[in-house]
Design an enzyme around this catalytic site. Structure first.
Site, PDB file in Angstrom:
ATOM      1  CE  LYS A 159      -1.804  -0.745   4.173  1.00  0.00           C
ATOM      2  NZ  LYS A 159      -1.176  -1.960   4.662  1.00  0.00           N
ATOM      3  NE  ARG A 185      -2.532  -1.171  11.025  1.00  0.00           N
ATOM      4  CZ  ARG A 185      -1.498  -0.681  10.335  1.00  0.00           C
ATOM      5  NH1 ARG A 185      -1.494   0.553   9.918  1.00  0.00           N
ATOM      6  NH2 ARG A 185      -0.476  -1.464  10.066  1.00  0.00           N
ATOM      7  NE  ARG A 217       8.164  -3.280   5.426  1.00  0.00           N
ATOM      8  CZ  ARG A 217       6.899  -2.949   5.711  1.00  0.00           C
ATOM      9  NH1 ARG A 217       6.102  -2.469   4.768  1.00  0.00           N
ATOM     10  NH2 ARG A 217       6.413  -3.150   6.920  1.00  0.00           N
ATOM     11  NE  ARG A 245       8.128  -1.012   9.778  1.00  0.00           N
ATOM     12  CZ  ARG A 245       6.911  -0.856   9.274  1.00  0.00           C
ATOM     13  NH1 ARG A 245       6.753  -0.237   8.107  1.00  0.00           N
ATOM     14  NH2 ARG A 245       5.854  -1.294   9.908  1.00  0.00           N
ATOM     15  NE  ARG A 274       3.553  -5.053  11.419  1.00  0.00           N
ATOM     16  CZ  ARG A 274       4.335  -4.811  10.370  1.00  0.00           C
ATOM     17  NH1 ARG A 274       5.455  -5.482  10.208  1.00  0.00           N
ATOM     18  NH2 ARG A 274       3.991  -3.912   9.494  1.00  0.00           N
TER      19      ARG A 274
HETATM   20  P1  AMP Z   1       2.519   0.267   9.381  1.00  0.00           P
HETATM   21  O1  AMP Z   1       3.759   1.009   9.021  1.00  0.00           O
HETATM   22  O2  AMP Z   1       1.282   0.816   8.743  1.00  0.00           O
HETATM   23  O3  AMP Z   1       2.646  -1.222   9.193  1.00  0.00           O
HETATM   24  O4  AMP Z   1       2.310   0.512  10.958  1.00  0.00           O
HETATM   25  C1  AMP Z   1       3.280   0.111  11.916  1.00  0.00           C
HETATM   26  C2  AMP Z   1       2.660   0.018  13.290  1.00  0.00           C
HETATM   27  O5  AMP Z   1       2.145   1.300  13.672  1.00  0.00           O
HETATM   28  C3  AMP Z   1       1.467  -0.914  13.409  1.00  0.00           C
HETATM   29  O6  AMP Z   1       1.846  -2.280  13.606  1.00  0.00           O
HETATM   30  C4  AMP Z   1       0.752  -0.338  14.627  1.00  0.00           C
HETATM   31  O7  AMP Z   1       1.417  -0.678  15.835  1.00  0.00           O
HETATM   32  C5  AMP Z   1       0.941   1.164  14.419  1.00  0.00           C
HETATM   33  N1  AMP Z   1      -0.164   1.736  13.601  1.00  0.00           N
HETATM   34  C6  AMP Z   1      -0.086   2.263  12.349  1.00  0.00           C
HETATM   35  N2  AMP Z   1      -1.279   2.696  11.914  1.00  0.00           N
HETATM   36  C7  AMP Z   1      -2.152   2.439  12.924  1.00  0.00           C
HETATM   37  C8  AMP Z   1      -3.552   2.632  13.089  1.00  0.00           C
HETATM   38  N3  AMP Z   1      -4.310   3.172  12.126  1.00  0.00           N
HETATM   39  N4  AMP Z   1      -4.107   2.235  14.275  1.00  0.00           N
HETATM   40  C9  AMP Z   1      -3.379   1.710  15.264  1.00  0.00           C
HETATM   41  N5  AMP Z   1      -2.053   1.475  15.168  1.00  0.00           N
HETATM   42  C10 AMP Z   1      -1.432   1.832  14.013  1.00  0.00           C
END
Ligand code: AMP
Length: 218
Positions: free
Chosen positions: A13, A88, A127, A160, A171
């Site tokens: 995405k 989310r 990644r 990461r 996740r």
């Molecule tokens: P991402 O980079 O989108 O995979 O996000 C990394 C981490 O940030 C996730 O595993 C969550 O811990 C937190 N996170 C990101 N977006 C959200 C969201 N909309 N709601 C809650 N936690 C989030």
């Protein structure tokens, strides 16, 4: 265009949103990037979010909703945006509808990226990210010219901490339980478009731009 990019972690995405931004202009709002920045800057919000992120859990709705509300109020979002990683949860989706309505806006479309579970795990575990400029690479599919170094800014690439195998599993479980219900939620509102996210980045981008054109958005 006012879009949400929905999908499991690792479906691509963020990468695809960056390309849409580069070609068509609406800024990408990535809650993951905003949270990582807050963690790096050791802000109170970052300190609160860090332990959830390290465990692969979601940060509380109130934290991310506040962050998105502030971003959407910025002038750069007036003409459109791409939300990457938000909403989310169903309560986040409901808050999004409300905050957009307050600004007399509504979402145009939710694009759901579909990729097999096996491909998601392969993409996440390979990644590598640049903590300085947020560029994203993959050790096999999108390797930097010089191993371990960002092509864009020369920063040192990292894996990461939440892209390690144990956290990937956590996740994906969180995605299945808390985020996947949004597919039916937006389908019911007739706002969802499915997109096949398999294959190379250029193939996916071709499908995405054709889809956006078909929806009259480009
Ligand atoms: P991402 O980079 O989108 O995979 O996000 C990394 C981490 O940030 C996730 O595993 C969550 O811990 C937190 N996170 C990101 N977006 C959200 C969201 N909309 N709601 C809650 N936690 C989030």
């Amino acid at each position: 265009m006012r879009l949400v990019f929905l999908g499991a972690p690792g479906v691509g995405k963020g990468t695809q949103a960056d390309r849409v931004t580069a070609q068509f202009g609406p800024p990408k709002i990535s809650t993951g990037d905003l949270l990582r920045e807050a963690v790096r800057n050791k802000t109170p919000l970052g300190l609160e979010a860090k332990s959830c992120m390290d465990q692969g859990k979601l940060v509380p709705d109130s934290v991310v909703i506040g962050m998105v509300r502030a971003k959407l109020a910025e002038p750069m979002c007036a003409k459109g945006f791409i939300l990457d990683g938000f909403p989310r949860t169903v309560p986040q989706a409901e808050e999004l509808t409300k905050m957009l309505a307050e600004g007399h806006m509504k979402l145009d479309r939710v694009i759901n990226f579909r990729v097999s579970r096996q491909d998601v795990v392969t993409r996440l575990s390979g990644r590598r990210s640049c903590p300085k400029c947020q560029a994203v690479y993959h050790v096999d599919f999108a390797a930097p010219k010089k191993p371990g170094i960002c092509d864009r800014c020369g920063g040192e690439l990292i894996q990461r901490s939440d892209d390690k195998p144990e956290t990937i599993e956590a996740r994906l479980k969180v995605y299945d339980e808390q985020t996947a219900p949004l597919i039916a939620y937006y389908q019911q509102k007739q706002m969802l478009t499915e997109l096949d996210g398999s294959g190379g980045m250029d193939d996916v981008y071709g499908r995405l731009t054709r889809t956006l054109a078909g929806l009259g958005m480009t």
